[in-house]
Structures are given as C-alpha cells and as structure tokens.
Write a protein that holds these residues in place. Structure first.
Motif, mmCIF file in Angstrom:
data_model
loop_
_atom_site.group_PDB
_atom_site.id
_atom_site.type_symbol
_atom_site.label_atom_id
_atom_site.label_comp_id
_atom_site.label_asym_id
_atom_site.label_seq_id
_atom_site.Cartn_x
_atom_site.Cartn_y
_atom_site.Cartn_z
ATOM 1 N N ASN A 144 37.565 37.540 27.400
ATOM 2 C CA ASN A 144 36.880 38.829 27.309
ATOM 3 C C ASN A 144 37.260 39.679 28.523
ATOM 4 O OD1 ASN A 144 34.771 40.868 27.574
ATOM 5 N ND2 ASN A 144 33.656 39.722 26.004
ATOM 6 N N PRO A 145 37.816 40.873 28.305
ATOM 7 C CA PRO A 145 38.311 41.670 29.433
ATOM 8 C C PRO A 145 37.238 42.032 30.452
ATOM 9 C CG PRO A 145 38.315 42.948 27.392
ATOM 10 C CD PRO A 145 38.086 41.527 27.013
ATOM 11 N N LEU A 146 35.989 42.108 30.037
ATOM 12 C CA LEU A 146 34.912 42.394 30.993
ATOM 13 C C LEU A 146 34.826 41.299 32.045
ATOM 14 C CD1 LEU A 146 32.089 43.526 28.527
ATOM 15 C CD2 LEU A 146 33.361 44.986 30.101
ATOM 16 N N PHE A 147 34.993 40.065 31.615
ATOM 17 C CA PHE A 147 34.870 38.939 32.537
ATOM 18 C C PHE A 147 36.150 38.749 33.351
ATOM 19 C CE2 PHE A 147 32.358 37.290 28.687
ATOM 20 C CZ PHE A 147 31.300 38.137 28.985
ATOM 21 N N THR A 148 37.286 38.969 32.709
ATOM 22 C CA THR A 148 38.557 38.845 33.422
ATOM 23 C C THR A 148 38.619 39.822 34.587
ATOM 24 O OG1 THR A 148 39.664 38.160 31.382
ATOM 25 C CG2 THR A 148 41.060 38.945 33.181
ATOM 26 N N LYS A 149 38.217 41.047 34.326
ATOM 27 C CA LYS A 149 38.220 42.083 35.370
ATOM 28 C C LYS A 149 37.304 41.685 36.527
ATOM 29 C CE LYS A 149 37.392 47.096 35.956
ATOM 30 N NZ LYS A 149 36.313 47.021 36.962
ATOM 31 N N ALA A 150 36.110 41.202 36.197
ATOM 32 C CA ALA A 150 35.164 40.814 37.248
ATOM 33 C C ALA A 150 35.688 39.643 38.059
ATOM 34 C CB ALA A 150 33.820 40.459 36.611
ATOM 35 N N LEU A 151 36.338 38.685 37.408
ATOM 36 C CA LEU A 151 36.887 37.534 38.115
ATOM 37 C C LEU A 151 38.007 37.932 39.064
ATOM 38 C CD1 LEU A 151 37.060 34.742 35.362
ATOM 39 C CD2 LEU A 151 35.644 34.743 37.425
ATOM 40 N N VAL A 152 38.909 38.771 38.578
ATOM 41 C CA VAL A 152 40.032 39.212 39.413
ATOM 42 C C VAL A 152 39.507 39.933 40.649
ATOM 43 C CG1 VAL A 152 42.004 40.766 39.540
ATOM 44 C CG2 VAL A 152 41.705 39.297 37.524
ATOM 45 N N GLU A 153 38.540 40.814 40.446
ATOM 46 C CA GLU A 153 37.983 41.561 41.578
ATOM 47 C C GLU A 153 37.310 40.624 42.575
ATOM 48 O OE1 GLU A 153 35.395 44.390 39.764
ATOM 49 O OE2 GLU A 153 37.030 45.761 39.189
ATOM 50 N N TYR A 154 36.581 39.630 42.063
ATOM 51 C CA TYR A 154 35.875 38.698 42.939
ATOM 52 C C TYR A 154 36.859 37.864 43.750
ATOM 53 C CZ TYR A 154 32.518 35.085 44.358
ATOM 54 O OH TYR A 154 31.738 34.225 45.083
ATOM 55 N N ILE A 155 37.914 37.383 43.095
ATOM 56 C CA ILE A 155 38.910 36.564 43.796
ATOM 57 C C ILE A 155 39.665 37.395 44.826
ATOM 58 C CG2 ILE A 155 41.050 35.259 43.490
ATOM 59 C CD1 ILE A 155 39.919 34.391 40.737
ATOM 60 N N GLU A 156 40.050 38.600 44.452
ATOM 61 C CA GLU A 156 40.772 39.463 45.395
ATOM 62 C C GLU A 156 39.903 39.829 46.590
ATOM 63 O OE1 GLU A 156 42.095 42.732 43.008
ATOM 64 O OE2 GLU A 156 44.003 41.742 42.501
ATOM 65 N N HIS A 157 38.598 39.885 46.376
ATOM 66 C CA HIS A 157 37.651 40.171 47.455
ATOM 67 C C HIS A 157 37.510 38.978 48.407
ATOM 68 C CE1 HIS A 157 33.912 41.314 49.482
ATOM 69 N NE2 HIS A 157 33.327 40.233 49.013
ATOM 70 N N GLY A 158 37.966 37.798 47.957
ATOM 71 C CA GLY A 158 37.806 36.605 48.774
ATOM 72 C C GLY A 158 36.446 35.964 48.603
ATOM 73 N N GLY A 193 27.711 24.442 42.102
ATOM 74 C CA GLY A 193 27.791 25.798 42.638
ATOM 75 C C GLY A 193 29.090 26.474 42.240
ATOM 76 N N ASN A 194 29.349 26.629 40.935
ATOM 77 C CA ASN A 194 30.581 27.262 40.453
ATOM 78 C C ASN A 194 30.410 28.774 40.495
ATOM 79 O OD1 ASN A 194 32.907 28.108 39.188
ATOM 80 N ND2 ASN A 194 32.713 26.719 37.451
ATOM 81 N N ASN A 195 30.794 29.359 41.589
ATOM 82 C CA ASN A 195 30.520 30.776 41.796
ATOM 83 C C ASN A 195 31.308 31.687 40.858
ATOM 84 O OD1 ASN A 195 28.809 31.465 44.533
ATOM 85 N ND2 ASN A 195 29.668 29.414 44.517
ATOM 86 N N LEU A 196 32.480 31.239 40.412
ATOM 87 C CA LEU A 196 33.211 32.038 39.420
ATOM 88 C C LEU A 196 32.400 32.137 38.130
ATOM 89 C CD1 LEU A 196 36.876 30.725 39.869
ATOM 90 C CD2 LEU A 196 35.906 32.894 40.674
ATOM 91 N N ALA A 197 31.736 31.048 37.762
ATOM 92 C CA ALA A 197 30.890 31.070 36.572
ATOM 93 C C ALA A 197 29.682 31.970 36.776
ATOM 94 C CB ALA A 197 30.439 29.654 36.217
ATOM 95 N N PHE A 198 29.135 31.987 37.990
ATOM 96 C CA PHE A 198 28.009 32.881 38.262
ATOM 97 C C PHE A 198 28.412 34.342 38.057
ATOM 98 C CE2 PHE A 198 26.454 29.594 41.605
ATOM 99 C CZ PHE A 198 25.917 28.806 40.591
ATOM 100 N N VAL A 199 29.632 34.662 38.447
ATOM 101 C CA VAL A 199 30.114 36.045 38.319
ATOM 102 C C VAL A 199 30.173 36.461 36.858
ATOM 103 C CG1 VAL A 199 32.119 37.557 38.639
ATOM 104 C CG2 VAL A 199 31.394 36.041 40.499
ATOM 105 N N THR A 200 30.818 35.654 36.031
ATOM 106 C CA THR A 200 30.972 36.041 34.630
ATOM 107 C C THR A 200 29.640 35.963 33.878
ATOM 108 O OG1 THR A 200 31.704 33.782 34.111
ATOM 109 C CG2 THR A 200 33.405 35.434 34.521
ATOM 110 N N ALA A 201 28.787 35.006 34.259
ATOM 111 C CA ALA A 201 27.471 34.907 33.619
ATOM 112 C C ALA A 201 26.650 36.159 33.894
ATOM 113 C CB ALA A 201 26.745 33.672 34.122
ATOM 114 N N ARG A 202 26.712 36.644 35.122
ATOM 115 C CA ARG A 202 25.979 37.868 35.461
ATOM 116 C C ARG A 202 26.491 39.057 34.665
ATOM 117 N NH1 ARG A 202 27.757 41.935 38.135
ATOM 118 N NH2 ARG A 202 29.462 40.743 39.114
ATOM 119 N N VAL A 203 27.798 39.203 34.593
ATOM 120 C CA VAL A 203 28.376 40.337 33.875
ATOM 121 C C VAL A 203 27.977 40.299 32.403
ATOM 122 C CG1 VAL A 203 30.531 41.411 33.124
ATOM 123 C CG2 VAL A 203 30.300 40.587 35.480
ATOM 124 N N ALA A 204 27.971 39.106 31.813
ATOM 125 C CA ALA A 204 27.577 38.975 30.410
ATOM 126 C C ALA A 204 26.140 39.439 30.199
ATOM 127 C CB ALA A 204 27.738 37.537 29.947
#
Length: 441
Positions: free
Chosen positions: A60-74, A302-313
């Motif tokens: 889902n592009p909504l989650f992909t975008k959020a993940l990329v931004e989170y990873i690039e942010h460190g 503590g899978n923080n990548l999952a927290f990111v996409t779960a929040r966006v959903a």
C-alpha cells in the motif's frame, strides 16, 4: 530443454514443513494491491491476502511512503519495550481511533511479533489473574502452534505435531457444531453448575467470533452475548482471538463488535501492522494486567517499523466510516456471487457462510471439491486457499481494498474452475464405466 526448476533450491534446502509453496508452486517476486507477480512476470489475483495479514493490500503506497520517510529520518528500528516516538504515536492513534470511539478501557501489551505469542501471553496472564489453570476452548478453534496456543487449537494435525502432552484445556462444541437446534452453551452452563461434570472452574474461555482456519464458522451475536454472561457471572475471563477476523475483516474493526460484548482480553496480530510487518498485541482490562515487569518478554516486541505503518493505517482508514462502507459494498457483492454459485450448482448442495470479506463455501456432497477448485483456480491466475478440518471449505479472504472489478474477476475464475473440475470428474467417471464394460466384454 533445460531441466532447471525455479523451486529447486527450496526442494533441496527448505524443511519439509513448508506448506503454502506446495499449493502455489511459483516464485513470487513483487506485488501491488490485490495482484501478485512472479519472477517470470506472470500475474495472479490474490484472494488469500497473506492468510489475513494484508487487509490493506500488498505494498500500500500510504505505508511505503511512511516507511521510507521514517528510515531516511533515521528512526529507531529495534527498541525492545523502550519508549520510542513511533510507539507513542501508535498508542495515541489506537486510543483515538479504536478505544475511545468504542468506549473500551484496555491496557496494551506488546508481545512477541506472532499471533501465537499474543495467545500465549493472554493465557498466561489469565491464569495468573485468576489463580486457576484450566482453559475452555472450542471445537475447530485455531489459536497458533506454540505449545500453549496449540493446546487450545482443535485440529488434530497441529496437535499431533506438538510431540508432547497438551493439558489444562477443556474442549467444548462451538456454536452449530451439534446442529442448528441445539445451543451448545447449554452444555457449558450445565457442566459449570454440576459438581459431578468433571469441569473445574476455568481461568478463561478463548474463542474466535469467526473461526478462520476452522472453516469460516460464525458465532452469532446472541451466542457470544450468552457466553459473555456465563463467564462474567462466574468470574471466568473471556479471551477473544481477533488475530484473523479483526482489523476490519468482519465488516467492523473487531469481529465481536456486532454482539456488543466487551471481552476481558483481546489478542490482535496479522493486519494490525497494516503492511505485513510482524506485530502482535494483547488488549487487557486494567484489573487483569497483573504482570510483573519483564514477566513476558520478546526480543522483537518493539518493531517500530510496524508501529509506523499501523499508525498510518488507523489515521487513514479509521478516522471515519468510509472504509467500512466500502467493505460493506464488497461484502454484499461477494455474498451475492457466492449465493449465485450455490444456486447454479444445486447438485453440489453448497452452503455459504461468513461475514464482511471473510467467507467460505462448502459442498455437503463432496468435501474434497474445494481443494481441487483451489488448484484449478491457481492454474487460471487466482490464489485462493481452503480451510476446515478436512480442507472442505473454499475460503475467500481478499484484501479489504480490492475493487469491484477484481472481486468479479475472482468469482468468474472460481466458476470456471468449478466447471473444469466437474467436467474432469464426469470424464473420469465415463472412463471408469468404459473400463468396467471393456473388462467384462
């Protein structure tokens, strides 16, 4: 011609325990929405959705975008159960979009990343909170395959694989198991109130509002309400397993919502992360949260990548009723399509059951039919699995985001596959008759 098989390395090196690869023997390479694409470029329509993990579709592009931004942010990737910005944002979103609108007061326990681990945690804390050990589970229930979870799972195949005894569980019939005229909770209540029944007061009851792997068996709101009353009056904790039926799959966020009950504990996994990233949690009433710090841990809780996409959903799909309105429309289309199949093949005596976008169709005349239809459908570009103790249910579990066109395409392929299987059965029968006649000529 080359003898190279793209699956050779899997056959050579992967354990015999592998399962789905045997039903869908291709190498998948990429995916989008409800479409899977193999390494060879062949496309398949997905009515499997990762066994309920991908309610929002693949990539889902909504989650992909959020993940990329989170990873690039460190952003923090692994945090055990330490406080992180990603976890805080998820908890706040879960409060805002799930708990508060429904009036639920639950603590949130982040367990190891599998649904089975959430079940293990729920069973452990229920036993601690009550000081009792026995748990009541139901026929055809599926709750996971670690030892505690498989003990409350019904299927013999999984229980035999445990390789040890599985105790402290009493199995009772799920609604409808003994036919439509008998309320199976009569037995439960009688056994609880009869000191000669052999059923000690249990710590908890664990149940699915809709049994997924068990064959798409739907508990009625009335049955669930009575179960809640029975448990509440006797101080028995009620655990609702929402791992597959939850997160919109049933037509509401939780499958038990329609009944109006409030369980003591709720296990959540699969589509809670929204993106396919591992994540599981247990919701528990504050009075049940008797854990000592660190008493149930897990390296990847503590899978923080999952927290990111779960929040966006939650923010994108659960801020209003638009998403569930769309699911209701697709659900009505799916039900109509399956009812039409049942009507058009009366000789197979089909039964249709389910809710939301979680449906099954079963032939009362030929329980092997669904497996043959699933295999034929795969040859025609549709990934669809079976369920039930004998794989007797053709299971429809598409992404909740699929389009009407994709749904109709899938239904068309199922019809074509059904016709092909029936034609093949007729041909085999004709050949058998010819062979019989020839052998007696």
């Amino acid at each position: 011609m080359s003898d190279f098989s793209p699956l050779e390395v899997f056959d050579r090196r992967e354990s015999e325990v592998r399962g789905y690869i045997r039903s869908f023997p291709v190498v998948f390479d990429r995916a989008s929405g409800s479409t899977l694409v193999t390494a060879d470029g062949d496309e398949y329509l997905d009515f499997f959705a990762g066994a309920g993990v991908l309610n929002y579709g693949h990539n889902n592009p909504l989650f992909t975008k959020a993940l990329v931004e989170y990873i690039e942010h460190g952003g923090i990737l692994h945090g055990l159960d330490m406080a992180t910005s990603a976890k805080r944002a998820f908890i706040e979103a879960f409060e805002q979009y799930v708990l508060e609108p429904r009036g639920y007061d639950y603590k949130i326990q982040f367990t190891g990343p599998t649904g089975a681990n959430a079940v293990e945690a729920a069973l452990k804390v229920a036993r601690q909170a009550t000081g009792r050990t026995n748990v009541v589970a139901f026929t055809n229930g599926f709750h996971g395959l670690s030892l505690g979870a498989v003990a409350v799972t019904g299927n013999k195949k999984y229980r035999d694989a445990a390789g040890t005894t599985l105790g402290d569980v009493t199995r009772l019939p799920f609604e409808g198991y003994l036919g439509d005229k008998l309320d199976t909770l009569d037995l439960f209540e009688k056994m609880l109130d009869d000191t000669g029944s052999g059923l000690d007061l249990p710590a908890a009851v664990i149940v699915e509002a809709i049994q997924g792997e068990g064959g798409i068996n739907v508990a009625s709101p009335e049955w669930l309400r009575r179960l809640r009353t029975i448990t509440e009056e006797r101080g028995i904790l009620l655990i609702l397993d929402e791992i597959q039926a939850g997160i919109g799959r049933s037509g509401s966020f939780f499958a038990f919502e329609e009944s109006g009950i409030v369980p003591d504990l709720v296990t959540v996994s699969k589509s809670i992360s929204a993106s396919g990233l591992p994540m599981s949690l247990v919701l528990l009433r504050p009075a049940v949260d008797v854990w000592k710090p660190g008493a149930h841990t897990g390296t990847f809780r503590g899978n923080n990548l999952a927290f990111v996409t779960a929040r966006v959903a939650l923010e994108e799909y659960w801020a209003d009723d638009a998403f569930m309105t769309q699911v209701a429309e697709r659900s009505a289309e799916l039900r109509a399509g399956l009812d039409a199949i049942a009507a058009d093949y009366p000789q197979l005596d089909f039964t249709v059951r389910g809710r939301g976008l979680m449906y099954g169709i079963v032939s009362l005349r030929d329980r092997d039919l669904p497996s043959r239809v699933s295999a034929e459908a795969f040859q025609r570009g549709l990934v669809i699995e079976t369920a039930g103790a004998f794989e007797e249910v053709l299971k429809f579990l598409p992404a909740l985001t699929l389009t009407s066109e994709e749904l109709q395409t899938g239904l068309r392929i199922v019809r074509e596959s059904l016709d092909a299987v029936i034609a093949g059965d007729d041909s085999e029968a004709e050949h058998a008759v010819e062979d019989h006649v020839a052998s007696h000529a």
